[in-house]
Design a protein around this motif. Structure first.
Motif, PDB file in Angstrom:
ATOM      1  N   GLN A   1       0.836  -1.190   0.000  1.00  0.00           N
ATOM      2  CA  GLN A   1       0.000   0.000   0.000  1.00  0.00           C
ATOM      3  C   GLN A   1       0.875   1.244   0.000  1.00  0.00           C
ATOM      4  OE1 GLN A   1      -2.376  -0.355   3.601  1.00  0.00           O
ATOM      5  NE2 GLN A   1      -4.103  -1.123   2.400  1.00  0.00           N
ATOM      6  N   PHE A   2       0.256   2.364  -0.376  1.00  0.00           N
ATOM      7  CA  PHE A   2       0.900   3.666  -0.268  1.00  0.00           C
ATOM      8  C   PHE A   2      -0.151   4.674   0.152  1.00  0.00           C
ATOM      9  CE2 PHE A   2      -0.786   3.473  -4.524  1.00  0.00           C
ATOM     10  CZ  PHE A   2      -1.251   4.753  -4.768  1.00  0.00           C
TER      11      PHE A   2
ATOM     12  N   ASP B   1      -1.920   8.242  -0.467  1.00  0.00           N
ATOM     13  CA  ASP B   1      -2.052   9.258  -1.516  1.00  0.00           C
ATOM     14  C   ASP B   1      -1.919  10.652  -0.908  1.00  0.00           C
ATOM     15  OD1 ASP B   1      -4.531   9.927  -0.387  1.00  0.00           O
ATOM     16  OD2 ASP B   1      -5.693   9.007  -1.996  1.00  0.00           O
TER      17      ASP B   1
ATOM     18  N   ARG C   1      -3.858   3.358  -0.306  1.00  0.00           N
ATOM     19  CA  ARG C   1      -4.275   2.814  -1.598  1.00  0.00           C
ATOM     20  C   ARG C   1      -3.502   1.531  -1.876  1.00  0.00           C
ATOM     21  NH1 ARG C   1      -8.849   5.605  -2.723  1.00  0.00           N
ATOM     22  NH2 ARG C   1      -8.457   7.821  -2.480  1.00  0.00           N
TER      23      ARG C   1
ATOM     24  N   ALA D   1      -1.132  -0.837  -3.742  1.00  0.00           N
ATOM     25  CA  ALA D   1       0.062  -0.545  -4.550  1.00  0.00           C
ATOM     26  C   ALA D   1      -0.084  -0.997  -6.000  1.00  0.00           C
ATOM     27  CB  ALA D   1       1.285  -1.193  -3.917  1.00  0.00           C
TER      28      ALA D   1
ATOM     29  N   ASN E   1      -2.250  -0.207  -7.899  1.00  0.00           N
ATOM     30  CA  ASN E   1      -2.816   0.922  -8.634  1.00  0.00           C
ATOM     31  C   ASN E   1      -1.894   2.141  -8.667  1.00  0.00           C
ATOM     32  OD1 ASN E   1      -5.221  -0.523  -9.116  1.00  0.00           O
ATOM     33  ND2 ASN E   1      -5.924  -0.019  -7.064  1.00  0.00           N
ATOM     34  N   ALA E   2      -0.652   1.982  -8.240  1.00  0.00           N
ATOM     35  CA  ALA E   2       0.293   3.099  -8.225  1.00  0.00           C
ATOM     36  C   ALA E   2       0.601   3.552  -9.649  1.00  0.00           C
ATOM     37  CB  ALA E   2       1.574   2.690  -7.518  1.00  0.00           C
TER      38      ALA E   2
ATOM     39  N   ARG F   1       3.151   6.350 -11.988  1.00  0.00           N
ATOM     40  CA  ARG F   1       4.413   7.085 -11.967  1.00  0.00           C
ATOM     41  C   ARG F   1       4.144   8.585 -12.089  1.00  0.00           C
ATOM     42  NH1 ARG F   1       7.960   9.169 -15.691  1.00  0.00           N
ATOM     43  NH2 ARG F   1      10.168   9.001 -15.136  1.00  0.00           N
TER      44      ARG F   1
ATOM     45  N   MET G   1       9.457   2.394 -12.465  1.00  0.00           N
ATOM     46  CA  MET G   1       8.580   1.329 -11.971  1.00  0.00           C
ATOM     47  C   MET G   1       8.827   0.063 -12.770  1.00  0.00           C
ATOM     48  SD  MET G   1       5.110   3.521 -11.297  1.00  0.00           S
ATOM     49  CE  MET G   1       4.290   2.263 -10.347  1.00  0.00           C
TER      50      MET G   1
END
Length: 74
Positions: A22-23, A25, A31, A33, A35-36, A38, A50
């Motif tokens: 996860q990260f 936003d 969110r 990861a 769906n990350a 660049r 990436m």
């Protein structure tokens, strides 16, 4: 940023994340990861490379750069 090396320098030089799940936003909402995307706002200072998700490293990327320089002012 990171180790001071650009992502193209790879393992042993540039900073690296792997198995990211996860990260957060810009609104500090966690969110997935997978769906990350660049986003590099100042490529004269740093970059982000990436990699494809795989079984060993999951979601992974190299990042960083030399930081402040004349290129950053552009």
């Amino acid at each position: 940023m990171g180790s001071g090396h650009l992502p193209v320098d790879g393992f042993g030089k540039s900073a690296y994340f792997h198995n990211l799940l996860q990260f957060a936003d810009v609104d500090l909402v966690n969110r997935d990861a997978d769906n990350a995307v660049r986003i590099v706002t100042n490529p004269g200072c740093y970059d982000l490379q990436m990699k494809d998700k795989d079984a060993r490293y999951g979601v992974n990327f190299f990042y960083g750069g030399p930081g402040y320089s004349d290129l950053c002012l552009k």
